[in-house]
Design a protein around this motif. Structure first.
Motif, short mmCIF file in Angstrom:
data_model
loop_
_atom_site.label_atom_id
_atom_site.label_comp_id
_atom_site.label_asym_id
_atom_site.label_seq_id
_atom_site.Cartn_x
_atom_site.Cartn_y
_atom_site.Cartn_z
N ALA A 30 97.43 38.10 56.75
CA ALA A 30 97.21 37.63 55.28
C ALA A 30 96.22 38.64 54.74
N TRP A 31 96.73 38.94 53.53
CA TRP A 31 95.57 39.96 52.73
C TRP A 31 94.53 39.21 52.28
N HIS A 32 94.51 37.83 52.34
CA HIS A 32 93.14 37.09 52.00
C HIS A 32 93.21 35.81 52.98
N PRO A 33 92.08 35.09 53.41
CA PRO A 33 91.87 34.05 53.94
C PRO A 33 92.66 32.77 53.12
N ALA A 34 92.48 32.86 51.87
CA ALA A 34 92.95 31.91 50.94
C ALA A 34 94.68 31.80 51.20
N LEU A 35 95.21 32.68 51.75
CA LEU A 35 96.65 32.61 51.64
C LEU A 35 97.23 32.40 53.19
N TRP A 36 96.28 32.19 53.89
CA TRP A 36 96.78 31.77 55.19
C TRP A 36 97.65 30.58 55.61
N ASP A 37 97.02 29.34 54.91
CA ASP A 37 98.09 28.11 55.10
C ASP A 37 99.41 28.37 54.39
N VAL A 38 99.75 29.25 53.30
CA VAL A 38 101.08 29.33 53.02
C VAL A 38 101.66 30.31 53.89
N LEU A 39 101.11 31.16 54.64
CA LEU A 39 102.08 31.85 55.72
C LEU A 39 102.26 30.95 56.58
N VAL A 40 101.39 30.11 57.19
CA VAL A 40 101.79 29.21 58.45
C VAL A 40 102.81 28.42 57.85
N GLU A 41 102.66 27.83 56.79
CA GLU A 41 103.65 26.72 56.28
C GLU A 41 104.97 27.38 56.05
N GLN A 42 105.21 28.47 55.83
CA GLN A 42 106.70 29.18 55.28
C GLN A 42 106.90 30.14 56.17
N VAL A 43 106.19 30.94 56.93
CA VAL A 43 106.94 32.04 57.88
C VAL A 43 106.84 31.43 59.24
N THR A 44 107.87 30.58 59.19
CA THR A 44 108.02 29.65 60.60
C THR A 44 109.12 30.15 61.41
N GLU A 45 109.32 29.80 62.77
CA GLU A 45 110.29 30.39 63.44
C GLU A 45 111.52 30.38 62.94
N ALA A 46 111.82 29.06 62.28
CA ALA A 46 113.59 29.01 61.79
C ALA A 46 113.29 29.78 60.68
N ALA A 47 112.31 30.12 59.64
CA ALA A 47 112.42 30.84 58.45
C ALA A 47 112.80 32.45 58.87
N VAL A 48 111.90 32.82 59.93
CA VAL A 48 112.20 33.89 60.25
C VAL A 48 113.51 34.14 60.98
N ALA A 49 114.01 33.24 61.81
CA ALA A 49 115.54 33.56 62.36
C ALA A 49 116.34 33.75 61.20
N GLN A 50 116.24 32.87 60.16
CA GLN A 50 117.25 32.95 59.05
C GLN A 50 117.15 34.25 58.35
N GLN A 51 115.90 34.84 58.18
CA GLN A 51 115.88 36.13 57.49
C GLN A 51 116.32 37.18 58.52
N PHE A 52 116.33 36.99 59.76
CA PHE A 52 117.02 37.83 60.57
C PHE A 52 118.31 37.56 61.03
N ALA A 53 119.11 36.59 60.52
CA ALA A 53 120.59 36.09 60.90
C ALA A 53 121.24 37.41 61.31
#
Length: 120
Positions: A30-53
């Motif tokens: 994260a560029w800033h600690p305030a952005l951490w929760d957004v990363l955890v919520e959206q950069v999931t294993e499923a989302a990454v698998a979809q991005q690399f489909a």
């Protein structure tokens, strides 16, 4: 209701990568600690698998490092057999981080003050 904006992941985080054999490790920080929760919520294993489909990873595993506001994403069988087996240099670790950093992320607008990276 919270106003949100959608931006590429590179506005929310930066990345480091590495590869070993047919496995790629992509860290997302994260560029800033305030952005951490957004990363955890959206950069999931499923989302990454979809991005690399199109690369067809056999498995995607996410390791959270909350004290660093970072995560390590491990993609198995995603490098065309690995550096020594592939003629496709663009498929290796460092190039793959750019594919991940292009993933769209929805962020509360009030967090935009913490964005980093290029603005284009």
């Amino acid at each position: 209701m919270t106003t949100t904006i959608t931006v590429p992941l590179y506005r929310v985080a930066h990345s480091r990568t590495g590869d070993k054999g047919n496995r790629s490790n992509i860290s997302v920080i994260a560029w800033h600690p305030a952005l951490w929760d957004v990363l955890v919520e959206q950069v999931t294993e499923a989302a990454v698998a979809q991005q690399f489909a199109q690369r067809r990873p056999r498995q995607v595993t996410r390791y959270l490092l909350p004290q660093l506001q970072a995560m390590n994403i491990v993609l198995d069988d995603v490098l065309d057999g690995g550096v020594n087996d592939s003629l496709n240099l663009d498929s290796h670790g460092k190039a793959l981080s750019y594919l991940l950093l292009d993933m769209p992320i929805t962020v509360p607008a009030h967090l935009a003050q913490h964005f980093g990276g290029p603005t284009a």
